[in-house]
Scaffold this active site. Sequence first.
Site, PDB file in Angstrom:
ATOM      1  N   ASP A  81      -6.410   3.164  -8.649  1.00  0.00           N
ATOM      2  CA  ASP A  81      -6.896   4.525  -8.903  1.00  0.00           C
ATOM      3  C   ASP A  81      -6.879   4.790 -10.414  1.00  0.00           C
ATOM      4  OD1 ASP A  81      -7.240   5.206  -6.145  1.00  0.00           O
ATOM      5  OD2 ASP A  81      -5.063   5.387  -5.997  1.00  0.00           O
ATOM      6  N   LYS A 106      -8.259  12.168 -15.333  1.00  0.00           N
ATOM      7  CA  LYS A 106      -7.909  13.380 -16.082  1.00  0.00           C
ATOM      8  C   LYS A 106      -6.637  13.164 -16.900  1.00  0.00           C
ATOM      9  CE  LYS A 106     -10.056  16.675 -13.019  1.00  0.00           C
ATOM     10  NZ  LYS A 106      -9.879  17.328 -11.740  1.00  0.00           N
ATOM     11  N   ASP A 133     -13.526  -0.586 -11.921  1.00  0.00           N
ATOM     12  CA  ASP A 133     -14.902  -0.145 -12.187  1.00  0.00           C
ATOM     13  C   ASP A 133     -14.938   0.800 -13.384  1.00  0.00           C
ATOM     14  OD1 ASP A 133     -13.383   1.573 -10.452  1.00  0.00           O
ATOM     15  OD2 ASP A 133     -15.163   2.845 -10.322  1.00  0.00           O
ATOM     16  N   GLU A 189       0.857  -1.194   0.000  1.00  0.00           N
ATOM     17  CA  GLU A 189       0.000   0.000   0.000  1.00  0.00           C
ATOM     18  C   GLU A 189       0.891   1.242   0.000  1.00  0.00           C
ATOM     19  OE1 GLU A 189      -3.384   0.806  -0.317  1.00  0.00           O
ATOM     20  OE2 GLU A 189      -2.479   2.778  -0.113  1.00  0.00           O
TER      21      GLU A 189
HETATM   22  C1  SAM Z   1      -9.199   2.818  -5.142  1.00  0.00           C
HETATM   23  S1  SAM Z   1      -8.259   2.176  -3.838  1.00  0.00           S
HETATM   24  C2  SAM Z   1      -8.678   0.434  -3.852  1.00  0.00           C
HETATM   25  C3  SAM Z   1      -8.277  -0.266  -2.577  1.00  0.00           C
HETATM   26  C4  SAM Z   1      -8.557  -1.768  -2.564  1.00  0.00           C
HETATM   27  N1  SAM Z   1      -7.822  -2.454  -3.605  1.00  0.00           N
HETATM   28  C5  SAM Z   1     -10.039  -2.039  -2.695  1.00  0.00           C
HETATM   29  O1  SAM Z   1     -10.450  -2.504  -3.780  1.00  0.00           O
HETATM   30  O2  SAM Z   1     -10.767  -1.795  -1.727  1.00  0.00           O
HETATM   31  C6  SAM Z   1      -6.617   2.167  -4.521  1.00  0.00           C
HETATM   32  C7  SAM Z   1      -5.548   1.908  -3.474  1.00  0.00           C
HETATM   33  O3  SAM Z   1      -4.303   1.767  -4.131  1.00  0.00           O
HETATM   34  C8  SAM Z   1      -3.317   2.486  -3.417  1.00  0.00           C
HETATM   35  N2  SAM Z   1      -2.264   2.825  -4.394  1.00  0.00           N
HETATM   36  C9  SAM Z   1      -2.322   3.747  -5.379  1.00  0.00           C
HETATM   37  N3  SAM Z   1      -1.191   3.758  -6.092  1.00  0.00           N
HETATM   38  C10 SAM Z   1      -0.381   2.796  -5.545  1.00  0.00           C
HETATM   39  C11 SAM Z   1       0.939   2.352  -5.809  1.00  0.00           C
HETATM   40  N4  SAM Z   1       1.659   2.884  -6.809  1.00  0.00           N
HETATM   41  N5  SAM Z   1       1.455   1.384  -5.029  1.00  0.00           N
HETATM   42  C12 SAM Z   1       0.738   0.848  -4.007  1.00  0.00           C
HETATM   43  N6  SAM Z   1      -0.519   1.241  -3.701  1.00  0.00           N
HETATM   44  C13 SAM Z   1      -1.075   2.199  -4.455  1.00  0.00           C
HETATM   45  C14 SAM Z   1      -4.061   3.691  -2.873  1.00  0.00           C
HETATM   46  O4  SAM Z   1      -3.391   4.293  -1.794  1.00  0.00           O
HETATM   47  C15 SAM Z   1      -5.393   3.058  -2.489  1.00  0.00           C
HETATM   48  O5  SAM Z   1      -5.366   2.551  -1.180  1.00  0.00           O
END
Ligand code: SAM
Length: 217
Positions: free
Chosen positions: A124, A128, A160, A74
């Site tokens: 994520d 944009k 999604d 994370e």
């Molecule tokens: C939209 S959330 C989804 C969390 C989880 N996978 C879920 O489905 O409930 C995306 C997660 O990925 C983490 N994240 C984003 N970029 C990342 C990266 N380069 N390396 C590790 N984690 C990352 C964010 O901090 C966030 O907690």
Amino acid sequence: MARLRKAARIWGDPKAREIGQRALITPDDRVFTIDPPAIFGRRAPVEIEIGAGKGEFIIERAAEFPERDFIAVELSATVTRVLAVRCGRAGLGNLRVVRMDARTLVNLMLPDRSVSAYHIYYPDPWPKERHVKHRLFTPTLVASLFRTVEPGATAYVATDVRDYAGEIFPMMLAAGFIRAVEAAPGADRTGFARKYVAAGKPVFSASFRRPRESKNP
Ligand SMILES: C[S@@+](CC[C@H](N)C(=O)[O-])C[C@H]1O[C@@H](n2cnc3c(N)ncnc32)[C@H](O)[C@@H]1O
């Protein structure tokens, strides 16, 4: 803000912090490789969840498969603290947490053919145009996913965002993965998945296998 306050409250409790710290892998200047057998003290199949959020899926999965080892990755420091305490409280010897950019871990730190499954759920989308550079999925990352999985191993993906799926899935195939029929086990079990399923939102999920006969790396 509420999330920050919650993380601060949890991490401010010395007992919770001690539990969380036991679950955390803390790479330092001397550590350039994450070597799962050294971390877990055994050789077992290793599954990695990238962007594990608060760990809803990986905690259940690690409890379900005690014969496998699990690493939750994370990026967010705040989320990692909540994740580490939750993983520590689950008391599972086969589950550890690392706070880092998964791109560093996968591109640089994991040995070739060391992972038996990746779980990447709801990365994520950075919709944009000027933020596209922040997206997790790039041809470089996908080539590293391929390098680090064992032949026959699987990468599970869900998003999604239809357009993002339309970029990720062909990228996986271009790197050498083949589409597998198996359902992605976390596609409806992560924290975000549960929200999307409850709201009746469509999700796009797929499994990709590295062919058994594939060559180096
Ligand atoms: C939209 S959330 C989804 C969390 C989880 N996978 C879920 O489905 O409930 C995306 C997660 O990925 C983490 N994240 C984003 N970029 C990342 C990266 N380069 N390396 C590790 N984690 C990352 C964010 O901090 C966030 O907690």
